[in-house]
Write an enzyme that holds these catalytic residues in place. Structure first.
Site, PDB file in Angstrom:
ATOM      1  N   LYS A   1       0.861  -1.178   0.000  1.00  9.92           N
ATOM      2  CA  LYS A   1       0.000   0.000   0.000  1.00  9.92           C
ATOM      3  C   LYS A   1       0.907   1.240   0.000  1.00  9.92           C
ATOM      4  O   LYS A   1       2.084   1.168   0.346  1.00  9.92           O
ATOM      5  CB  LYS A   1      -0.920   0.048   1.213  1.00  9.92           C
ATOM      6  CG  LYS A   1      -0.272   0.170   2.565  1.00  9.92           C
ATOM      7  CD  LYS A   1       0.101   1.541   3.090  1.00  9.92           C
ATOM      8  CE  LYS A   1      -0.943   2.573   2.953  1.00  9.92           C
ATOM      9  NZ  LYS A   1      -0.431   3.873   3.579  1.00  9.92           N
TER      10      LYS A   1
ATOM     11  N   THR B   1      10.983   1.445   2.763  1.00 12.63           N
ATOM     12  CA  THR B   1       9.880   1.516   1.820  1.00 12.63           C
ATOM     13  C   THR B   1       8.583   1.779   2.557  1.00 12.63           C
ATOM     14  O   THR B   1       8.555   1.868   3.780  1.00 12.63           O
ATOM     15  CB  THR B   1       9.783   0.222   1.004  1.00 12.63           C
ATOM     16  OG1 THR B   1       8.721   0.345   0.082  1.00 12.63           O
ATOM     17  CG2 THR B   1       9.531  -0.972   1.899  1.00 12.63           C
TER      18      THR B   1
ATOM     19  N   GLU C   1      -0.883   9.728  -4.849  1.00  9.86           N
ATOM     20  CA  GLU C   1      -2.028  10.603  -4.589  1.00  9.86           C
ATOM     21  C   GLU C   1      -2.215  11.598  -5.733  1.00  9.86           C
ATOM     22  O   GLU C   1      -1.309  12.368  -6.059  1.00  9.86           O
ATOM     23  CB  GLU C   1      -1.858  11.326  -3.253  1.00  9.86           C
ATOM     24  CG  GLU C   1      -2.131  10.381  -2.083  1.00  9.86           C
ATOM     25  CD  GLU C   1      -1.889  11.001  -0.727  1.00  9.86           C
ATOM     26  OE1 GLU C   1      -2.416  10.472   0.248  1.00  9.86           O
ATOM     27  OE2 GLU C   1      -1.168  12.006  -0.650  1.00  9.86           O
TER      28      GLU C   1
END
Lengths: 398, 398
Positions: A179, A190, A269
């Site tokens: 995710k 990460t 995003e």
């Protein structure tokens, strides 16, 4: 079913792994809690964020993976359990204990993760209640677990591939569940990515392979330059498929991590397009990585891609602002999705309409040749759109 | 008229300086070419961009200021003359020669600047024609010159102040003319800012003062992290007001540069609010500056300000991602426009509605105390709004 590059058309788990997800009440709808578990103990390794204000699960996770053994991962979304002091550490521990009890295993074999808003206490009672019953709900589809860890992701992210070509039945499989779409600039760690494999690989070997691979994939990803306090990438190998050729395993893992990196970048995003960067001809690896990152992170390169506006001088700017790297202004070449737009530091007479079309086509490939050495690096990013701002101007209150 | 802090209500030039601006055909309307000149030769100093793909005027400018003498500055907007190779150098030289001829002075006394699109040749014939006749048009209002150097700026930027309080008639004056709203992250140099003074200061002293001052002001400004290829900050001192107290001069210059920095930040592309950052309690100056910059540059802090959303955990994230700085997660404190929002690394029980109001009020003041040492630094930025993306998705074609 698998494709030529050994990826499975629908993601599935390696043998012995299952997952479950539920809504325990942190989000209003969907799922907010996932449990991943192996039938048997696994060799394990993990890398975490370098942010100096790490989340409580990261603090505990560093300790946990030191033994190189894990059997399960429990993850909640919506609340990050960061900036929560000693209470946060206690809450993270309780979350792991709850999952261990549910699975009937030792708490030292459960890795915890939390992702979401920073600075808010974890509603640990809701999580403990939510964990209860998850063992009975464990099932075979990794996408279910991917759903429970989403924050602003627009879709769950899971993939799997076979390590060797002829493995329809028996060969080892690698499955990634991940995710992340904002606060993504991992730097030596990460976002949340869990890697499951039934290959038999030792903890020490996993650790070395994971670090090398993360360094070439997730650590070269940037959605917005903001390095999260919760980044975690863990790999669990339960060995049920037996030994594996180490080179084939690392190669397969690398290709899988590239694909997950691209899934994360493309779902950044507000992003509308994946941006793949290759820098060649750098003096050394550090320079190649620095310049590739600079291009992936530049707001002016990202808005150029978003707008489909071939203002290619911005590529020169983003290379030149790498103050510590060896750059010769009159040697820089660049190609945008295959079309030469800069040669020897000068804009070529390219067809603006054609390049505009390419910039508007996903993915956008930007290759830069510094012309000063032999080194090469890749980075991944996305365009910058008004959607990024809309999401982040109101994330907390939403 | 001047205010208590010695700033003049309407900017004016120090004695002996004048400017003119014209539309020479690079833009469709407004002005695109400005000339600033002193009656007499000046002591001079300048700092330039550290971008490794500097514009042709920057390459020549570095040579020019080495002698510490200037008398005029000629600047065009719309085309940056960057990434233009040997032809760009020749064009920049011709621009300076044209201005020198127009003023009847030696070309070695004329500094050139260009700002605008990168990678496009300078229309030098238009500029040469435009320069012709500017000497006769020289006049006393610095705002006229500020207009000719605007790119995406929404208003011309000029200010002046007196060095000493009792100077209504005789004391030295400092005047700044600047531009810049995107590709602003100067790093050891600055965007285009020209500083004129009638104080008598030697070239060597000017150089030292300018570097110290730029380092504490323009170099701590970031609109979008992208360091321009054309950043130039030059100071010309013609001495017509006679000697000046060096400390008073440096103090006045510092205050003037802070104000210009704030004008530039507040007019950042798409910006709706100025963001003032103070970092205290850092282990040393490098750490204080690094953390202040990280806060000013974080997209998630900037969108928090834009959205008026008190998601203050992002402050912890932006501090923690300074990997090389000394940070103790449990010592970080923060105030937003005076309200304590973080204490010892934990979110306080602040009034969310009140903080939301403060975030929506210009300027926004963010003070962070690292609690690990004695050092302090300031930085300036702005919020990140959809306007930034709209402007930059179509800058070149507009």
């Amino acid at each position: 079913m698998k494709t030529d590059d050994f990826f499975h058309e629908a993601p599935r788990f390696p043998r012995g792994f299952r997952c479950a997800a539920t809504l325990c009440g942190l989000k209003e709808e969907g799922q907010d809690l996932s449990l991943f578990a192996s039938e048997v103990e696994c060799a394990a390794a993990a890398v975490f964020t370098r942010n100096q204000v790490p989340g409580a699960p990261v603090v505990l996770g560093r300790e946990l993976v030191r033994r190189g053994r894990l059997q399960a991962v429990v993850v909640n979304s919506r609340v990050a359990n960061v900036g929560t002091g000693p209470r946060g550490i206690e809450d993270a521990r309780r979350m792991g204990v709850a999952a261990a009890r549910e699975l009937g295993i030792d708490p030292s074999l459960v890795l915890m993760s939390s992702t979401g808003v920073i600075g808010v206490p974890l509603p640990i009672e809701k999580i403990e209640k939510g964990v209860s019953g998850l063992a009975a709900a464990l099932q075979d589809d990794p996408v279910v677990g991917a759903r429970g860890i989403m924050t602003t992701d627009t879709h769950p992210k899971a993939l799997s591939l076979s390590v060797e070509r002829d493995d329809e039945r028996g060969g080892p499989v690698i499955t990634l569940v991940g995710k992340g779409s904002g606060m993504i600039a991992p730097h030596m760690a990460t976002m949340l990515v869990y890697i499951f494999t039934d290959a038999a690989v030792s903890g020490a070997a996993l650790d070395a392979i994971l670090r090398r691979t993360a360094d070439r994939t997730f650590n070269m990803l940037s959605v917005d330059t903001d390095t999260s306090t919760s980044d975690t990438c863990a790999i669990l190998a339960n060995g049920l498929a037996g030994p594996v050729d180490p080179d084939a395993f690392e190669d397969a893992l690398h290709r899988a991590c590239v694909r997950m990196t691209e899934m994360l970048a493309r779902d950044g995003e507000g992003a509308t397009r994946l941006l793949r960067i290759v820098v060649r001809g750098a003096a050394d690896q550090v320079d190649a990585r620095t310049v590739a990152r600079s291009l992936a992170e530049s707001p002016l390169v990202k808005t150029m891609v978003y707008g489909g506006d071939p203002n290619v001088g911005r590529i020169l700017m983003a290379v030149g602002k790498c103050f510590g790297s060896r750059v010769a202004a009159d040697r820089i070449g660049a190609r945008l999705s295959g079309v030469a737009v800069l040669e020897r530091g000068l804009r070529t007479a390219f067809d603006e309409g054609a390049v505009r079309e390419l910039l508007l086509t996903d993915p956008v490939e930007l290759e830069v040749d510094l012309g000063v050495g032999p080194s090469e690096a890749r980075a991944w990013g996305c365009d910058l759109s008004p959607g990024y701002i809309e999401e982040n101007a109101a994330y907390y209150s939403s």
